[in-house]
Design a protein around this motif. Sequence first.
Motif, PDB file in Angstrom:
ATOM      1  N   ARG A 155      -9.919   3.501 -12.747  1.00  0.00           N
ATOM      2  CA  ARG A 155      -9.099   2.952 -13.825  1.00  0.00           C
ATOM      3  C   ARG A 155      -7.617   2.974 -13.475  1.00  0.00           C
ATOM      4  N   THR A 156      -7.189   4.050 -12.852  1.00  0.00           N
ATOM      5  CA  THR A 156      -5.782   4.154 -12.461  1.00  0.00           C
ATOM      6  C   THR A 156      -5.424   3.117 -11.409  1.00  0.00           C
ATOM      7  N   LEU A 157      -6.260   2.983 -10.393  1.00  0.00           N
ATOM      8  CA  LEU A 157      -5.984   2.000  -9.343  1.00  0.00           C
ATOM      9  C   LEU A 157      -6.036   0.580  -9.894  1.00  0.00           C
ATOM     10  N   GLY A 158      -6.983   0.312 -10.795  1.00  0.00           N
ATOM     11  CA  GLY A 158      -7.060  -1.017 -11.383  1.00  0.00           C
ATOM     12  C   GLY A 158      -5.836  -1.341 -12.220  1.00  0.00           C
ATOM     13  N   GLY A 159      -5.427  -0.398 -13.063  1.00  0.00           N
ATOM     14  CA  GLY A 159      -4.247  -0.638 -13.888  1.00  0.00           C
ATOM     15  C   GLY A 159      -2.977  -0.767 -13.081  1.00  0.00           C
ATOM     16  N   MET A 160      -2.789   0.101 -12.072  1.00  0.00           N
ATOM     17  CA  MET A 160      -1.583   0.042 -11.257  1.00  0.00           C
ATOM     18  C   MET A 160      -1.538  -1.225 -10.419  1.00  0.00           C
ATOM     19  N   SER A 161      -2.669  -1.684  -9.910  1.00  0.00           N
ATOM     20  CA  SER A 161      -2.676  -2.924  -9.133  1.00  0.00           C
ATOM     21  C   SER A 161      -2.299  -4.116 -10.009  1.00  0.00           C
TER      22      SER A 161
ATOM     23  N   PHE B 191       0.826  -1.209   0.000  1.00  0.00           N
ATOM     24  CA  PHE B 191       0.000   0.000   0.000  1.00  0.00           C
ATOM     25  C   PHE B 191       0.866   1.268   0.000  1.00  0.00           C
ATOM     26  N   ARG B 192       2.097   1.167   0.495  1.00  0.00           N
ATOM     27  CA  ARG B 192       2.971   2.324   0.445  1.00  0.00           C
ATOM     28  C   ARG B 192       3.388   2.648  -0.988  1.00  0.00           C
ATOM     29  N   ILE B 193       3.725   1.631  -1.771  1.00  0.00           N
ATOM     30  CA  ILE B 193       4.101   1.899  -3.164  1.00  0.00           C
ATOM     31  C   ILE B 193       2.873   2.222  -4.010  1.00  0.00           C
ATOM     32  N   LEU B 194       1.711   1.680  -3.638  1.00  0.00           N
ATOM     33  CA  LEU B 194       0.494   2.015  -4.377  1.00  0.00           C
ATOM     34  C   LEU B 194       0.056   3.450  -4.091  1.00  0.00           C
ATOM     35  N   ALA B 195       0.439   3.970  -2.930  1.00  0.00           N
ATOM     36  CA  ALA B 195       0.057   5.339  -2.583  1.00  0.00           C
ATOM     37  C   ALA B 195       0.779   6.376  -3.426  1.00  0.00           C
TER      38      ALA B 195
ATOM     39  N   PHE C   2       1.070  -6.288  -9.453  1.00  0.00           N
ATOM     40  CA  PHE C   2       0.985  -7.743  -9.338  1.00  0.00           C
ATOM     41  C   PHE C   2       2.064  -8.406 -10.183  1.00  0.00           C
ATOM     42  N   LEU C   3       2.257  -7.913 -11.390  1.00  0.00           N
ATOM     43  CA  LEU C   3       3.273  -8.494 -12.270  1.00  0.00           C
ATOM     44  C   LEU C   3       4.672  -8.206 -11.760  1.00  0.00           C
ATOM     45  N   SER C   4       4.948  -6.968 -11.382  1.00  0.00           N
ATOM     46  CA  SER C   4       6.302  -6.595 -10.978  1.00  0.00           C
ATOM     47  C   SER C   4       6.701  -7.187  -9.630  1.00  0.00           C
ATOM     48  N   LEU C   5       5.725  -7.482  -8.755  1.00  0.00           N
ATOM     49  CA  LEU C   5       6.040  -8.038  -7.439  1.00  0.00           C
ATOM     50  C   LEU C   5       6.021  -9.563  -7.409  1.00  0.00           C
ATOM     51  N   THR C   6       5.697 -10.188  -8.522  1.00  0.00           N
ATOM     52  CA  THR C   6       5.682 -11.661  -8.573  1.00  0.00           C
ATOM     53  C   THR C   6       6.553 -12.220  -9.702  1.00  0.00           C
ATOM     54  N   THR C   7       7.094 -11.362 -10.546  1.00  0.00           N
ATOM     55  CA  THR C   7       7.891 -11.816 -11.679  1.00  0.00           C
ATOM     56  C   THR C   7       9.157 -10.973 -11.791  1.00  0.00           C
ATOM     57  N   PRO C   8      10.339 -11.549 -11.583  1.00  0.00           N
ATOM     58  CA  PRO C   8      11.579 -10.772 -11.736  1.00  0.00           C
ATOM     59  C   PRO C   8      11.751 -10.267 -13.162  1.00  0.00           C
TER      60      PRO C   8
END
Length: 260
Positions: free
Chosen positions: A118-124, A65-69, A128-134
Amino acid sequence: MAYILDDYAILSPLRAKNNWLKLSIVAFGVLVGVSSSSPITPFLIAVCMSFATIFFGKVPAKFYFRILAVPAGFVLVSVVIIAFFFGEGSKLFSFDVFGYTLGVSSAGLSMALLVLSRTLGGMSCLFFLSLTTPMIELFSVLKATKFPDSFIEIAMMMYRYIFVFLDVAAGIRYAQLMRLGYKDFRTSFRSMVMLGTNLFIRSWEQGEKLYLSMNSRCYDGKLIVLDEKRPVMLPEIVLTSLYFIFIIIVFYYTRDILVI
């Protein structure tokens, strides 16, 4: 520097999952979220992807939530501007500022909520991709899609040396702090100029060292990227299909629903 996205991606249990499956989930979420005319679907996508990142990806909720903020803070400024200066119709509320009337209409507020969702949906989805896939595995996916080798190699080198230069910059700034290099505005400005100059020189030196090291290892114009094969399991297909169906149903039945 101790907590970067790749650290969590490497340690995530979802790293062992098929990269193409994760990419399809992210692409689906982004496309459906952008195509939705109601903020309900993008908000739901944001909730689902955030839950998957925290619960399945084992990413600490505080860090997530800190990086999403960070992007949320930028978009909130745009949302306020849209709410006040866009849209027509009856005003929900208004007030006078220096002789000018500012107000928020229902259409403006609906547009602002849609942009926010839309912004929150796209960023989430992207988190998800960047935090689970190197990143190195994303480069292997690009390699498999027949992207030009020069594009992939330049991207790999840029990504690698971003952290090299961040480390160098952190070391220089720490040394400047120990010498009271930021005690006042004038000294801080001078220290920042010296920091930028040293980084430019270091980047030039690192580029020459990279050129020499690659030539000494018989670099022929291509970097080898390993691509690990990971089969898609039946439970993953079932869960992903249920998620797609659920989002499509919500998208269809909420296409004409406005929150305001």
